[in-house]
Design an enzyme around this catalytic site. Sequence first.
Site, PDB file in Angstrom:
ATOM      1  N   VAL A 123       0.809  -1.228   0.000  1.00 30.94           N
ATOM      2  CA  VAL A 123       0.000   0.000   0.000  1.00 30.94           C
ATOM      3  C   VAL A 123       0.843   1.279   0.000  1.00 30.94           C
ATOM      4  CG1 VAL A 123      -2.111  -0.975   1.012  1.00 30.94           C
ATOM      5  CG2 VAL A 123      -0.281  -0.131   2.529  1.00 30.94           C
TER       6      VAL A 123
ATOM      7  N   SER B   2      -5.384   5.823  15.004  1.00 29.53           N
ATOM      8  CA  SER B   2      -5.077   5.153  16.273  1.00 29.53           C
ATOM      9  C   SER B   2      -5.252   6.173  17.381  1.00 29.53           C
ATOM     10  CB  SER B   2      -3.617   4.669  16.276  1.00 29.53           C
ATOM     11  OG  SER B   2      -3.242   4.266  17.576  1.00 29.53           O
TER      12      SER B   2
ATOM     13  N   TYR C 232       4.956   6.847  14.220  1.00 31.56           N
ATOM     14  CA  TYR C 232       3.622   6.214  14.198  1.00 31.56           C
ATOM     15  C   TYR C 232       2.566   7.213  14.656  1.00 31.56           C
ATOM     16  CZ  TYR C 232       0.015   2.664  15.141  1.00 31.56           C
ATOM     17  OH  TYR C 232      -1.149   1.928  15.167  1.00 31.56           O
ATOM     18  N   ALA C 233       2.808   7.848  15.815  1.00 35.70           N
ATOM     19  CA  ALA C 233       1.821   8.796  16.339  1.00 35.70           C
ATOM     20  C   ALA C 233       1.640   9.981  15.398  1.00 35.70           C
ATOM     21  CB  ALA C 233       2.243   9.257  17.734  1.00 35.70           C
TER      22      ALA C 233
ATOM     23  N   LYS D  80      -0.315   8.781  12.360  1.00 35.08           N
ATOM     24  CA  LYS D  80      -1.727   8.512  12.677  1.00 35.08           C
ATOM     25  C   LYS D  80      -2.506   9.809  12.913  1.00 35.08           C
ATOM     26  CE  LYS D  80      -2.039   3.950  12.521  1.00 35.08           C
ATOM     27  NZ  LYS D  80      -2.884   3.288  11.510  1.00 35.08           N
TER      28      LYS D  80
END
Length: 261
Positions: free
Chosen positions: A63, A142, A155-156, A159
Site C-alpha cells: 500500500v 489510532s 507512528y503517532a 496517525k
Amino acid sequence: MSTARFGGKVAVVTGAASGIGSSLATALVAEGASVIGLDIDEQGLGKKAAELGDSFVPVTADVTAEAQVAAAIGVAAERFGRLDAAFNVAGGSRIGAITDMAESDWDFTVDLVQKSVFLCTKHEARLMRDSGNGGAIVNISSLDGRIPMPGGSPYATGKAGVVMFSKNAALELAPHRIRVNSVLPGLVDTPLVAAVMAYEPAKQMFLERIPLGVAATPEQIAEPCLFLASDGASYITGTELVVDGGWEISNFPNLAKLAGS
Ligand SMILES: NC(=O)c1ccc[n+]([C@@H]2O[C@H](COP(=O)([O-])OP(=O)(O)OC[C@H]3O[C@@H](n4cnc5c(N)ncnc54)[C@H](O)[C@@H]3O)[C@@H](O)[C@H]2O)c1
C-alpha cells in the site's frame, strides 16, 4: 438477525490478511458484499480466500507503492465496475527514540501509516467518483494519533495525519457524495500487539489505563467501521471515532484508590 447492510455492494479492505482488516473482510462478506482484499502478505490472503470463497478477491499489493495500489483498485474496476466502500486498515511501525532513529525507519513508518492512506484514498475515490454512486471511506488511525507514545514518534505523527487527511478528503469528496471518516482504536488484540499481550506485566500496565478493563477484539473495531460505511451513517463525514474502551478519558489520577488505603 442479519441486516445485510452491504448486499450487492463492492468493498476494498487493505490489511485484509490479519487482525482488524481480516475481521472486516469476514463481516462484509457475511453482510453480502464482494470484497477486494489487499495485503502484502500473499500467504495470509490465500488463507482468507480459502475461508471466504468467491466473494473475496485477494490482491497482493504494497500500500506504500502507488503503482501497486492503482493496479489493485483496477481489479475492482475490471471485475465490478464500481466501488461502494473502502477501509484503509493496513499498518505497522518501527519504533525507536527520536535521537537515535534512522531516517529510513521514520520514512518506513510514516509511509506505511500515512502515505498509504493518501494513495489508497486517491484511487478508491477516483473509482467511486467515476461510477457515480457515491461511497464511503473509513481510514484507520489510532489513539496514538491523539496521545503520544514513547518510542513511537513516526507512528503517532502519521496517525494524527490520518485524522486530518480524512477531514480534508471529506471536504474535497463531498460533492461526489463520497463520505470519509477515521476510526481511532485503542488496544486491539491482534498480531500487531502480540508481544504486549503475551508479556503479562506489560499487558497489565495497558489494562490499568483502560476503564473497560480489556483489549478490544478485532470485531469490536470492525463493527464501528462498518457503521460508518453503512447507510445508517449517511450524514456523517469528516469526523473521527475513538474506539478505545475509555482509555483516552482515563488520564486523571484515580483518587478512588486512596479511599481504601
Ligand atoms: N492492534 C492495535 O492495538 C491497534 C491500535 C490502534 C490502531 N491500530 C491500527 O489498525 C490497523 C490494523 O492493525 P492490526 O492490529 O489489525 O495489525 P495486523 O498486524 O494484524 O494487520 C496489519 C496488516 O497490514 C498488512 N500490511 C503491513 N504492511 C503492508 C503494506 N506495506 N502493504 C499492504 N499490507 C500491509 C500486514 O501484512 C497485516 O496483514 C493498523 O493501521 C494499525 O496501526 C491497531
